[in-house]
Write a protein that holds these residues in place. Sequence first.
Motif, PDB file in Angstrom:
ATOM      1  N   VAL A  23       0.860  -1.174   0.000  1.00 46.63           N
ATOM      2  CA  VAL A  23       0.000   0.000   0.000  1.00 46.63           C
ATOM      3  C   VAL A  23       0.899   1.228   0.000  1.00 46.63           C
ATOM      4  O   VAL A  23       1.825   1.327   0.806  1.00 46.63           O
ATOM      5  CB  VAL A  23      -0.920   0.028   1.247  1.00 46.63           C
ATOM      6  N   TYR A  24       0.615   2.149  -0.917  1.00 44.50           N
ATOM      7  CA  TYR A  24       1.370   3.397  -0.921  1.00 44.50           C
ATOM      8  C   TYR A  24       1.156   4.113   0.406  1.00 44.50           C
ATOM      9  O   TYR A  24       0.041   4.102   0.947  1.00 44.50           O
ATOM     10  CB  TYR A  24       0.922   4.304  -2.059  1.00 44.50           C
ATOM     11  N   PRO A  25       2.191   4.750   0.939  1.00 42.50           N
ATOM     12  CA  PRO A  25       2.061   5.431   2.237  1.00 42.50           C
ATOM     13  C   PRO A  25       0.908   6.431   2.281  1.00 42.50           C
ATOM     14  O   PRO A  25       0.201   6.525   3.294  1.00 42.50           O
ATOM     15  CB  PRO A  25       3.406   6.143   2.410  1.00 42.50           C
ATOM     16  N   GLU A  26       0.669   7.136   1.184  1.00 43.08           N
ATOM     17  CA  GLU A  26      -0.407   8.126   1.181  1.00 43.08           C
ATOM     18  C   GLU A  26      -1.796   7.495   1.196  1.00 43.08           C
ATOM     19  O   GLU A  26      -2.794   8.162   1.456  1.00 43.08           O
ATOM     20  CB  GLU A  26      -0.273   9.075  -0.020  1.00 43.08           C
ATOM     21  N   ASN A  27      -1.869   6.183   0.964  1.00 42.16           N
ATOM     22  CA  ASN A  27      -3.150   5.473   0.986  1.00 42.16           C
ATOM     23  C   ASN A  27      -3.321   4.605   2.236  1.00 42.16           C
ATOM     24  O   ASN A  27      -4.336   3.924   2.374  1.00 42.16           O
ATOM     25  CB  ASN A  27      -3.276   4.593  -0.263  1.00 42.16           C
ATOM     26  N   TRP A  28      -2.333   4.619   3.107  1.00 39.10           N
ATOM     27  CA  TRP A  28      -2.348   3.723   4.258  1.00 39.10           C
ATOM     28  C   TRP A  28      -3.559   3.954   5.157  1.00 39.10           C
ATOM     29  O   TRP A  28      -4.223   3.008   5.581  1.00 39.10           O
ATOM     30  CB  TRP A  28      -1.052   3.830   5.045  1.00 39.10           C
ATOM     31  N   LEU A  29      -3.885   5.191   5.457  1.00 41.86           N
ATOM     32  CA  LEU A  29      -5.027   5.489   6.322  1.00 41.86           C
ATOM     33  C   LEU A  29      -6.322   4.968   5.705  1.00 41.86           C
ATOM     34  O   LEU A  29      -7.113   4.306   6.381  1.00 41.86           O
ATOM     35  CB  LEU A  29      -5.124   6.987   6.597  1.00 41.86           C
ATOM     36  N   ALA A  30      -6.531   5.252   4.436  1.00 42.36           N
ATOM     37  CA  ALA A  30      -7.755   4.783   3.764  1.00 42.36           C
ATOM     38  C   ALA A  30      -7.822   3.258   3.769  1.00 42.36           C
ATOM     39  O   ALA A  30      -8.893   2.678   4.003  1.00 42.36           O
ATOM     40  CB  ALA A  30      -7.810   5.317   2.337  1.00 42.36           C
ATOM     41  N   TYR A  31      -6.690   2.617   3.540  1.00 41.68           N
ATOM     42  CA  TYR A  31      -6.657   1.155   3.562  1.00 41.68           C
ATOM     43  C   TYR A  31      -7.031   0.625   4.946  1.00 41.68           C
ATOM     44  O   TYR A  31      -7.847  -0.288   5.073  1.00 41.68           O
ATOM     45  CB  TYR A  31      -5.271   0.651   3.146  1.00 41.68           C
ATOM     46  N   GLN A  32      -6.447   1.207   5.977  1.00 42.02           N
ATOM     47  CA  GLN A  32      -6.749   0.768   7.349  1.00 42.02           C
ATOM     48  C   GLN A  32      -8.229   0.931   7.673  1.00 42.02           C
ATOM     49  O   GLN A  32      -8.852   0.026   8.241  1.00 42.02           O
ATOM     50  CB  GLN A  32      -5.927   1.564   8.356  1.00 42.02           C
ATOM     51  N   VAL A  33      -8.779   2.085   7.343  1.00 44.02           N
ATOM     52  CA  VAL A  33     -10.197   2.337   7.635  1.00 44.02           C
ATOM     53  C   VAL A  33     -11.073   1.386   6.822  1.00 44.02           C
ATOM     54  O   VAL A  33     -12.030   0.800   7.353  1.00 44.02           O
ATOM     55  CB  VAL A  33     -10.558   3.811   7.381  1.00 44.02           C
ATOM     56  N   PHE A  34     -10.756   1.216   5.539  1.00 46.03           N
ATOM     57  CA  PHE A  34     -11.535   0.310   4.692  1.00 46.03           C
ATOM     58  C   PHE A  34     -11.528  -1.104   5.251  1.00 46.03           C
ATOM     59  O   PHE A  34     -12.572  -1.763   5.322  1.00 46.03           O
ATOM     60  CB  PHE A  34     -10.982   0.334   3.266  1.00 46.03           C
ATOM     61  N   MET A  35     -10.372  -1.580   5.641  1.00 48.55           N
ATOM     62  CA  MET A  35     -10.287  -2.931   6.206  1.00 48.55           C
ATOM     63  C   MET A  35     -11.049  -3.026   7.529  1.00 48.55           C
ATOM     64  O   MET A  35     -11.690  -4.039   7.808  1.00 48.55           O
ATOM     65  CB  MET A  35      -8.826  -3.343   6.381  1.00 48.55           C
ATOM     66  N   ALA A  36     -10.992  -1.980   8.344  1.00 43.05           N
ATOM     67  CA  ALA A  36     -11.720  -1.982   9.620  1.00 43.05           C
ATOM     68  C   ALA A  36     -13.226  -1.972   9.395  1.00 43.05           C
ATOM     69  O   ALA A  36     -13.983  -2.431  10.250  1.00 43.05           O
ATOM     70  CB  ALA A  36     -11.299  -0.778  10.460  1.00 43.05           C
ATOM     71  N   MET A  37     -13.658  -1.475   8.249  1.00 37.35           N
ATOM     72  CA  MET A  37     -15.088  -1.425   7.934  1.00 37.35           C
ATOM     73  C   MET A  37     -15.562  -2.692   7.221  1.00 37.35           C
ATOM     74  O   MET A  37     -16.672  -2.735   6.692  1.00 37.35           O
ATOM     75  CB  MET A  37     -15.393  -0.185   7.085  1.00 37.35           C
ATOM     76  N   GLY A  38     -14.765  -3.722   7.245  1.00 42.99           N
ATOM     77  CA  GLY A  38     -15.088  -4.955   6.540  1.00 42.99           C
ATOM     78  C   GLY A  38     -16.393  -5.603   6.932  1.00 42.99           C
ATOM     79  O   GLY A  38     -16.956  -6.379   6.169  1.00 42.99           O
ATOM     80  N   THR A  39     -16.904  -5.296   8.101  1.00 42.37           N
ATOM     81  CA  THR A  39     -18.191  -5.856   8.537  1.00 42.37           C
ATOM     82  C   THR A  39     -19.314  -4.834   8.417  1.00 42.37           C
ATOM     83  O   THR A  39     -20.413  -5.064   8.929  1.00 42.37           O
ATOM     84  CB  THR A  39     -18.109  -6.336  10.000  1.00 42.37           C
ATOM     85  N   GLN A  40     -19.067  -3.731   7.731  1.00 40.29           N
ATOM     86  CA  GLN A  40     -20.039  -2.643   7.668  1.00 40.29           C
ATOM     87  C   GLN A  40     -20.664  -2.481   6.283  1.00 40.29           C
ATOM     88  O   GLN A  40     -20.994  -1.379   5.861  1.00 40.29           O
ATOM     89  CB  GLN A  40     -19.379  -1.325   8.113  1.00 40.29           C
ATOM     90  N   TRP A  41     -20.845  -3.581   5.587  1.00 36.55           N
ATOM     91  CA  TRP A  41     -21.470  -3.529   4.271  1.00 36.55           C
ATOM     92  C   TRP A  41     -22.979  -3.584   4.398  1.00 36.55           C
ATOM     93  O   TRP A  41     -23.511  -4.380   5.164  1.00 36.55           O
ATOM     94  CB  TRP A  41     -20.993  -4.695   3.402  1.00 36.55           C
ATOM     95  N   ARG A  42     -23.661  -2.727   3.662  1.00 36.05           N
ATOM     96  CA  ARG A  42     -25.126  -2.796   3.564  1.00 36.05           C
ATOM     97  C   ARG A  42     -25.464  -3.903   2.566  1.00 36.05           C
ATOM     98  O   ARG A  42     -24.786  -4.068   1.559  1.00 36.05           O
ATOM     99  CB  ARG A  42     -25.709  -1.468   3.117  1.00 36.05           C
ATOM    100  N   ILE A  43     -26.520  -4.645   2.878  1.00 34.63           N
ATOM    101  CA  ILE A  43     -26.887  -5.784   2.047  1.00 34.63           C
ATOM    102  C   ILE A  43     -28.327  -5.629   1.581  1.00 34.63           C
ATOM    103  O   ILE A  43     -29.223  -5.355   2.383  1.00 34.63           O
ATOM    104  CB  ILE A  43     -26.704  -7.104   2.823  1.00 34.63           C
ATOM    105  N   GLY A  44     -28.530  -5.798   0.278  1.00 35.69           N
ATOM    106  CA  GLY A  44     -29.865  -5.740  -0.310  1.00 35.69           C
ATOM    107  C   GLY A  44     -30.252  -7.098  -0.863  1.00 35.69           C
ATOM    108  O   GLY A  44     -29.604  -8.110  -0.597  1.00 35.69           O
ATOM    109  N   MET A  45     -31.283  -7.113  -1.660  1.00 36.29           N
ATOM    110  CA  MET A  45     -31.790  -8.366  -2.225  1.00 36.29           C
ATOM    111  C   MET A  45     -30.754  -9.094  -3.078  1.00 36.29           C
ATOM    112  O   MET A  45     -30.767 -10.312  -3.172  1.00 36.29           O
ATOM    113  CB  MET A  45     -33.041  -8.084  -3.077  1.00 36.29           C
ATOM    114  N   ASN A  46     -29.877  -8.349  -3.721  1.00 38.43           N
ATOM    115  CA  ASN A  46     -28.875  -8.959  -4.601  1.00 38.43           C
ATOM    116  C   ASN A  46     -27.485  -8.976  -3.992  1.00 38.43           C
ATOM    117  O   ASN A  46     -26.495  -9.092  -4.703  1.00 38.43           O
ATOM    118  CB  ASN A  46     -28.852  -8.223  -5.946  1.00 38.43           C
TER     119      ASN A  46
END
Length: 94
Positions: A23-46
Amino acid sequence: MPPELAAEYLAQMPAATPDEVDVYPENWLAYQVFMAMGTQWRIGMNGKTGLDYNVIPMMERRFKVEPDQSDDLFEALQVLEVETLNIWSEQNNG
């Protein structure tokens, strides 16, 4: 992270989570937050439709995001979210 770079990077990821990713250093924060949000997906019919944005303020506090970083973080999360959804869609329809 530019959307085309994110798409290229995510497309190269194997189905299983690797032990290491670059991960590029400038993207590290976004990567960390994205990975931490791994259980925060909204789920619809599809299936998964996107991240639950209501969780982002809590993540910003958790990762001590400075106010001037908030907009960039949100934009990066949206890129990761859209590209992840695109990959999942291709995997399910391909």
